[in-house]
Scaffold this motif. Sequence first.
Motif, mmCIF file in Angstrom:
data_model
loop_
_atom_site.group_PDB
_atom_site.id
_atom_site.type_symbol
_atom_site.label_atom_id
_atom_site.label_comp_id
_atom_site.label_asym_id
_atom_site.label_seq_id
_atom_site.Cartn_x
_atom_site.Cartn_y
_atom_site.Cartn_z
ATOM 1 N N HIS A 55 -5.026 -2.283 -0.554
ATOM 2 C CA HIS A 55 -5.845 -2.006 0.634
ATOM 3 C C HIS A 55 -6.747 -3.195 0.960
ATOM 4 O O HIS A 55 -7.063 -3.441 2.133
ATOM 5 N N ARG A 108 -11.340 2.004 2.088
ATOM 6 C CA ARG A 108 -10.468 2.636 1.094
ATOM 7 C C ARG A 108 -10.419 1.797 -0.184
ATOM 8 O O ARG A 108 -10.466 2.338 -1.297
ATOM 9 N N ALA A 109 -10.353 0.481 -0.032
ATOM 10 C CA ALA A 109 -10.322 -0.402 -1.202
ATOM 11 C C ALA A 109 -11.600 -0.269 -2.021
ATOM 12 O O ALA A 109 -11.564 -0.212 -3.262
ATOM 13 N N SER A 164 -9.474 -0.064 6.091
ATOM 14 C CA SER A 164 -8.719 -0.444 4.892
ATOM 15 C C SER A 164 -9.647 -0.870 3.768
ATOM 16 O O SER A 164 -9.446 -0.509 2.601
ATOM 17 N N ALA A 212 0.826 -1.215 0.000
ATOM 18 C CA ALA A 212 0.000 0.000 0.000
ATOM 19 C C ALA A 212 0.860 1.265 0.000
ATOM 20 O O ALA A 212 0.455 2.293 -0.544
#
Length: 437
Positions: free
Chosen positions: A392, A414-415, A411, A382
């Motif tokens: 992520h 965000r992905a 996380s 990342a």
Amino acid sequence: MGTRDMPLPRQFEFLLGKDRDQWPLEARFIEAAHDGDVRTIKKIAKELDVHGHGIPVTVANTTYMGINALHAAGGRGRLPLYQYLVEELKMDVNKPDTSQDHSPAEHAVAYGNLPTVAYLLDHGADLHQKRQGNVTLLHSAAIRGHSEIVEFLLSRGADVNALSVTGTPLSVASFKGHASTVKILLQHNADPNKGNRLFVALDMALRKSFVSCVKLLIQGGAKVSCASPGDNPLVKAAEKGLTEAIKCLLEAGANANVLDMYGRLPIELAAEYGTREDVEILFPFTSPISTVANWSVDGIISHVKMEIKQLEDGNFVKTRMSELKGQGDEAFKKQDYLKASVFYTQALKMDNFDAKLLSNRSLCFLRMGDGKRAYEDATECAEIRPKWAKAHYRLGAAFMCMKDYNSAYQSLSRALELNPESEEVEKLFWEAMELRS
């Protein structure tokens, strides 16, 4: 030096210029508080009191850049000012400023004023107060190396192992190289092995090459073995050429045969980054490497130099990496995740900035149930490709494996933001959301 590290008058000079007559009255009021000048504070408060609330009310309520008189008073720490503000005006000794979330005691610690810290604690300041990130007064004193304040706070019952986003007080003192503070914390039973994922004291000291702190921490019981390649202190010492730290770690039982996350032994790193002496020190503790034909100090140094030379040949690297990646992919298809991880590790040895290889190896570790190592690879991935959704996603999956559902949720959020069409990311995202506390 950033503006927040400057004394208040210098901050104001930086922002407002040196001509104090041009400063707002509130700024001059705060400077007077910083200097401990009660007379000037009252004089300026009288000018500020346009609504007739009276000088005491005006003094208690005047702020500039989120700081009141009690916050600023830590600059000189003069007792008459504190007696006026705290005992006469009854100002709140625990109210944080709105610029840095620092309480009056936090400001006093920052300035290194022990008598002021003692006065505030004696008059109601909370010894266990925490600002953003769970940072305590002890953290603030430790990171600045204010040893006398550290000892005082501990004598009052401060938690020596309080955990913040940057680790324990011992972690932050080690990171800054404050050996005398490290020694005091250890004498008060600080746990050298306590920390969060990234901030453990020995790692901090090695990261910044503070060998005196390394020695103190090892004497204090810091673990020199490692749970995973990314934690190996001997690797860090060898990579930085810290000869005395290498000796100290080996004497304490560090394992010289643990590879780093890119498949390199400490002795190989010493040959590349350290000195011949470092290689000689590590040699008796290192098992022979099958690819080194001449197993000797000279043979190892020659082997590493040859590898470096090969890595300068772009065609060689490209061909070899392709071969290793193919072998890793084939092993992964056969569900031989350990073997696949070995091939990916060998490839990473040639290019440790290949995000796809890190992602692949992270998945191998996940399939083997090793969440910590999966996390390490995903974190590297990342950092290299911060806008790659899969990086992520891997990080979120690693957090799930470690049962850190709040971090997994962040996380995976965000992905999903980077790849909203991914069904696998969305599925794991909803799972994390249901499990987080």
